[in-house]
Scaffold this motif. Structure first.
Motif, PDB file in Angstrom:
ATOM      1  N   ALA A  61     -13.902  45.947  41.046  1.00  0.00           N
ATOM      2  CA  ALA A  61     -13.629  47.072  40.312  1.00  0.00           C
ATOM      3  C   ALA A  61     -12.211  47.193  40.359  1.00  0.00           C
ATOM      4  O   ALA A  61     -11.996  47.628  38.883  1.00  0.00           O
ATOM      5  CB  ALA A  61     -14.574  48.332  40.249  1.00  0.00           C
ATOM      6  N   ARG A  62     -11.630  46.977  41.434  1.00  0.00           N
ATOM      7  CA  ARG A  62      -9.810  47.304  41.250  1.00  0.00           C
ATOM      8  C   ARG A  62      -9.566  46.157  40.717  1.00  0.00           C
ATOM      9  O   ARG A  62      -7.683  46.222  40.353  1.00  0.00           O
ATOM     10  CB  ARG A  62      -9.381  47.598  42.956  1.00  0.00           C
ATOM     11  CG  ARG A  62      -8.191  48.033  43.318  1.00  0.00           C
ATOM     12  CD  ARG A  62      -7.630  48.993  42.684  1.00  0.00           C
ATOM     13  NE  ARG A  62      -6.076  48.768  42.752  1.00  0.00           N
ATOM     14  CZ  ARG A  62      -5.666  49.661  41.961  1.00  0.00           C
ATOM     15  NH1 ARG A  62      -6.470  49.459  40.711  1.00  0.00           N
ATOM     16  NH2 ARG A  62      -3.922  49.774  41.879  1.00  0.00           N
ATOM     17  N   LYS A  63      -9.976  44.416  41.382  1.00  0.00           N
ATOM     18  CA  LYS A  63      -9.625  43.789  40.896  1.00  0.00           C
ATOM     19  C   LYS A  63      -9.324  43.789  39.161  1.00  0.00           C
ATOM     20  O   LYS A  63      -8.223  43.634  38.492  1.00  0.00           O
ATOM     21  CB  LYS A  63     -10.287  42.695  40.843  1.00  0.00           C
ATOM     22  CG  LYS A  63      -9.730  40.975  40.341  1.00  0.00           C
ATOM     23  CD  LYS A  63     -10.303  40.192  41.008  1.00  0.00           C
ATOM     24  CE  LYS A  63      -9.974  38.778  40.117  1.00  0.00           C
ATOM     25  NZ  LYS A  63     -10.859  37.603  40.849  1.00  0.00           N
ATOM     26  N   ASP A  64     -10.496  44.248  37.889  1.00  0.00           N
ATOM     27  CA  ASP A  64     -10.828  44.671  37.492  1.00  0.00           C
ATOM     28  C   ASP A  64      -9.709  45.571  36.815  1.00  0.00           C
ATOM     29  O   ASP A  64      -8.762  45.290  35.768  1.00  0.00           O
ATOM     30  CB  ASP A  64     -12.079  44.678  36.494  1.00  0.00           C
ATOM     31  CG  ASP A  64     -13.002  43.750  37.075  1.00  0.00           C
ATOM     32  OD1 ASP A  64     -12.330  42.591  37.199  1.00  0.00           O
ATOM     33  OD2 ASP A  64     -14.395  44.329  37.039  1.00  0.00           O
ATOM     34  N   ARG A  91      -3.811  38.862  46.469  1.00  0.00           N
ATOM     35  CA  ARG A  91      -4.918  39.758  47.549  1.00  0.00           C
ATOM     36  C   ARG A  91      -6.137  40.520  48.049  1.00  0.00           C
ATOM     37  O   ARG A  91      -6.727  39.408  49.148  1.00  0.00           O
ATOM     38  CB  ARG A  91      -4.040  40.949  48.270  1.00  0.00           C
ATOM     39  CG  ARG A  91      -2.575  40.693  48.867  1.00  0.00           C
ATOM     40  CD  ARG A  91      -1.916  41.758  49.867  1.00  0.00           C
ATOM     41  NE  ARG A  91      -1.603  43.164  49.059  1.00  0.00           N
ATOM     42  CZ  ARG A  91      -0.564  43.440  48.153  1.00  0.00           C
ATOM     43  NH1 ARG A  91       0.873  42.323  48.043  1.00  0.00           N
ATOM     44  NH2 ARG A  91       0.118  44.273  47.358  1.00  0.00           N
ATOM     45  N   ILE A  92      -6.229  40.725  47.029  1.00  0.00           N
ATOM     46  CA  ILE A  92      -7.624  40.875  46.589  1.00  0.00           C
ATOM     47  C   ILE A  92      -8.522  39.536  46.232  1.00  0.00           C
ATOM     48  O   ILE A  92      -9.880  40.227  46.892  1.00  0.00           O
ATOM     49  CB  ILE A  92      -7.986  42.112  45.335  1.00  0.00           C
ATOM     50  CG1 ILE A  92      -7.609  43.342  45.180  1.00  0.00           C
ATOM     51  CG2 ILE A  92      -9.357  41.922  44.617  1.00  0.00           C
ATOM     52  CD1 ILE A  92      -7.596  43.951  44.358  1.00  0.00           C
ATOM     53  N   ASP A  93      -8.185  38.870  45.652  1.00  0.00           N
ATOM     54  CA  ASP A  93      -9.069  37.808  45.161  1.00  0.00           C
ATOM     55  C   ASP A  93      -8.985  37.143  47.406  1.00  0.00           C
ATOM     56  O   ASP A  93     -10.522  36.474  47.741  1.00  0.00           O
ATOM     57  CB  ASP A  93      -8.665  36.377  44.777  1.00  0.00           C
ATOM     58  CG  ASP A  93      -8.501  36.658  43.617  1.00  0.00           C
ATOM     59  OD1 ASP A  93      -9.451  37.467  43.429  1.00  0.00           O
ATOM     60  OD2 ASP A  93      -7.368  36.705  42.713  1.00  0.00           O
ATOM     61  N   ARG A 102     -23.295  44.387  49.796  1.00  0.00           N
ATOM     62  CA  ARG A 102     -22.600  43.265  48.938  1.00  0.00           C
ATOM     63  C   ARG A 102     -21.702  44.803  48.703  1.00  0.00           C
ATOM     64  O   ARG A 102     -20.488  44.758  47.601  1.00  0.00           O
ATOM     65  CB  ARG A 102     -22.779  43.165  48.147  1.00  0.00           C
ATOM     66  CG  ARG A 102     -23.350  41.611  48.759  1.00  0.00           C
ATOM     67  CD  ARG A 102     -23.824  41.207  47.864  1.00  0.00           C
ATOM     68  NE  ARG A 102     -23.992  39.045  48.093  1.00  0.00           N
ATOM     69  CZ  ARG A 102     -25.145  38.988  48.553  1.00  0.00           C
ATOM     70  NH1 ARG A 102     -26.547  40.065  48.308  1.00  0.00           N
ATOM     71  NH2 ARG A 102     -25.729  38.055  48.723  1.00  0.00           N
ATOM     72  N   LEU A 103     -21.582  46.209  48.918  1.00  0.00           N
ATOM     73  CA  LEU A 103     -21.432  47.628  47.665  1.00  0.00           C
ATOM     74  C   LEU A 103     -19.478  47.297  48.256  1.00  0.00           C
ATOM     75  O   LEU A 103     -19.007  47.607  46.964  1.00  0.00           O
ATOM     76  CB  LEU A 103     -21.596  48.994  48.549  1.00  0.00           C
ATOM     77  CG  LEU A 103     -23.304  49.014  48.525  1.00  0.00           C
ATOM     78  CD1 LEU A 103     -23.457  50.267  49.500  1.00  0.00           C
ATOM     79  CD2 LEU A 103     -23.325  49.231  46.605  1.00  0.00           C
ATOM     80  N   PRO A 104     -19.243  46.740  49.240  1.00  0.00           N
ATOM     81  CA  PRO A 104     -17.405  47.005  49.338  1.00  0.00           C
ATOM     82  C   PRO A 104     -17.011  46.115  47.924  1.00  0.00           C
ATOM     83  O   PRO A 104     -16.525  46.103  47.570  1.00  0.00           O
ATOM     84  CB  PRO A 104     -16.837  46.372  50.743  1.00  0.00           C
ATOM     85  CG  PRO A 104     -18.467  47.543  51.091  1.00  0.00           C
ATOM     86  CD  PRO A 104     -19.619  46.806  50.784  1.00  0.00           C
ATOM     87  N   PHE A 142     -14.305  37.927  52.367  1.00  0.00           N
ATOM     88  CA  PHE A 142     -16.107  39.179  52.893  1.00  0.00           C
ATOM     89  C   PHE A 142     -16.968  39.066  52.394  1.00  0.00           C
ATOM     90  O   PHE A 142     -17.871  38.701  52.899  1.00  0.00           O
ATOM     91  CB  PHE A 142     -15.477  39.866  51.615  1.00  0.00           C
ATOM     92  CG  PHE A 142     -17.017  41.209  51.948  1.00  0.00           C
ATOM     93  CD1 PHE A 142     -16.498  42.063  52.557  1.00  0.00           C
ATOM     94  CD2 PHE A 142     -17.108  41.714  51.026  1.00  0.00           C
ATOM     95  CE1 PHE A 142     -17.205  42.956  53.201  1.00  0.00           C
ATOM     96  CE2 PHE A 142     -18.221  42.245  51.495  1.00  0.00           C
ATOM     97  CZ  PHE A 142     -18.710  43.114  51.825  1.00  0.00           C
ATOM     98  N   GLU A 143     -17.133  37.444  51.601  1.00  0.00           N
ATOM     99  CA  GLU A 143     -17.449  36.644  50.662  1.00  0.00           C
ATOM    100  C   GLU A 143     -18.312  35.470  51.561  1.00  0.00           C
ATOM    101  O   GLU A 143     -19.395  35.491  51.707  1.00  0.00           O
ATOM    102  CB  GLU A 143     -17.971  36.154  49.314  1.00  0.00           C
ATOM    103  CG  GLU A 143     -17.906  36.898  48.135  1.00  0.00           C
ATOM    104  CD  GLU A 143     -17.509  35.618  46.568  1.00  0.00           C
ATOM    105  OE1 GLU A 143     -16.683  34.845  46.852  1.00  0.00           O
ATOM    106  OE2 GLU A 143     -18.414  36.765  45.724  1.00  0.00           O
TER     107      GLU A 143
END
Length: 449
Positions: free
Chosen positions: A35-38, A396-398, A27-29, A404-405
């Motif tokens: 964090a980038r989304k925040d 895109r991150i979402d 789950r590290l990625p 990924f999930e």
């Protein structure tokens, strides 16, 4: 019966712990993506605050960005008990004589009011039916009175509920002499008198309506000339001025109506201009040192604003060219400050010139700054485009996080299947080992000597 599973019970392995440790590493990625989304959401919030500051700045420019915004007039009456007054931007400064004294001719406008004869009470029949026509200033409507509504209350309700009622209100009163129907026009003025007639039957004849107060126009003298108005709110006598007649003055008295430039209102608008600019600069400075440090959008906005302040308008009908000439100067910190004494002096010397300096169509400072704010806040403007880009990256991150999930779910299922198989194998091997040990232990000579 549902089987109860406890991973690792056969082999003694902490399968849940092992899988948990492996999945934490997997789950590290995901943490990096969140964090980038925040960070992007923080940028989006920062742009929202920037838009709010620019919107406030635009509103302040709107108070000075058109010539008519400088046509702020203050109107006053020498006797508010006789009349009050208001002035719009189209009014011209000046002083006027108003004679609304009790001279036998001057009068307030009033609505026509009528009363009926006395009747026994409000609910009993008046012994009259038919179609009653009520006329108000040439516009009439009819009500039908029959056995179901031939009382004062019934007639009142029929009049007030008529869908085509042209502006007549009915009430009933009870006094010592009996009960009466009252009719009043909703409009003042001599042209708005009320008359009743019988289309059929005898309702009007039976009611016997008489005038309590006549329909009349307001009359007063403006600079010695008679003015007649159907309303006590007089518009049109003086362009841009509204006069509210309140009461006749003492006989032989004359009052004064004064319209003047509202310098105080203009000064407040200019101060609001300075404050809004400083607030915007403060927000830009705050964001440039924090959430939007090094952002080209902020640099572009500041550059465009400096260009406007450093470019003198052309084609004005005044010698004024820069805001510093009307008391607006830049401090060492880059903020603006207003010297009201200089502004008031220039307003007194060249009011129209100051108005042009700020609000000349296409060239005034406030006009150009308001147009700049409009462009910055527009759909597909510099900020909107930047926000669209950020939202696209968040989307895109979402999508990446969702994908990924899903992969994490598959990975955990794979680990669990593998460790469950290993647990079974180890459990089987342990059972075999125990069996062999038991068999070997039962052989002759295997006991300890």
């Amino acid at each position: 019966m549902v089987a109860i599973s406890s991973p690792g019970i056969g082999s003694g392995l902490d399968i849940n712990g092992l899988i948990g440790a492996l999945m934490a590493a997997e789950r590290l990625p995901l943490g990096v993506m969140n964090a980038r989304k925040d960070e992007l959401n923080t940028d989006l919030s920062a742009y929202g605050r920037l838009k709010g500051a620019i919107s406030d700045f635009k509103s302040a420019m709107g108070s000075l960005g058109a010539i008519d915004k400088f046509s702020v007039n203050a109107a006053s009456s020498s006797n508010d008990g006789v009349f009050t007054v208001g002035a719009s931007s189209t009014a011209a400064p000046g002083s006027y004589s108003i004679d609304f004294s009790d001279n036998g001719t001057n009068q307030l406008a009033q609505a026509h009011r009528l009363t009926s004869l006395d009747f026994a009470d409000t609910s009993s029949s008046i012994a009259a039916t038919g179609t009653l026509r009520i006329d108000l200033g040439g516009n009439s409507f009819d009500v039908v009175i029959d056995a179901s509504n031939d009382s004062l209350d019934g007639i009142k309700n029929a009049i007030n509920s008529a869908t085509d009622n042209t502006g007549v209100t009915a009430t009933v009163i009870t006094v010592d002499s009996g009960s009466r129907l009252l009719l009043s026009s909703d409009k003042t003025g001599a042209a708005n008198s009320v008359t009743l007639s019988d289309v059929s039957g005898n309702v009007a004849a039976t009611l016997g309506m008489t005038t309590v107060s006549a329909a009349q126009d307001a009359i007063f003298l403006l600079d010695g000339h008679q003015v007649t108005s159907a309303s006590n709110t007089v518009t049109g006598a003086i362009e841009g001025v509204t006069i509210e007649l309140n009461a006749l003055g003492a006989t032989g008295t004359t009052e004064t109506l004064t319209v003047s430039r509202d310098i105080g209102a203009v000064q407040e608008n200019v101060q609001a201009f300075v404050n809004a600019f400083n607030d915007l600069q403060g927000m830009i400075g705050y964001l440039s040192k924090g959430d939007l440090q090094g952002d080209n959008t902020l640099i572009s906005i500041q550059s465009e604003m400096r260009n406007i302040f450093n470019t003198a308008p052309t084609g004005l009908g005044t010698s004024l060219q820069f805001l510093s000439e009307v008391g607006i100067k830049t401090t060492r910190t880059g903020e603006l400050e207003l010297d009201t004494s200089v502004l008031n002096e220039k307003l007194a010397e060249d009011f129209n010139g100051v108005a042009e300096l700020f609000a000349h169509d296409d060239q005034g400072y406030a006009f150009r700054l308001e147009a700049l704010a409009d462009r910055q806040l527009a759909i597909d403007g510099i900020i909107d485009t930047r926000e669209d880009g950020i939202n696209a990256r968040i989307d895109r991150i979402d999508a990446q996080i969702e994908n990924f999930e899903y992969r994490l779910t598959l990975t955990e299922a794979r680990y669990r299947a593998q460790f469950t198989a290993l647990d079974g194998l180890l459990s089987s091997m342990q059972s075999t080992s125990n069996f062999l040990a038991q068999q070997l232990g039962s052989l002759p000579g295997s006991a300890a000597g």
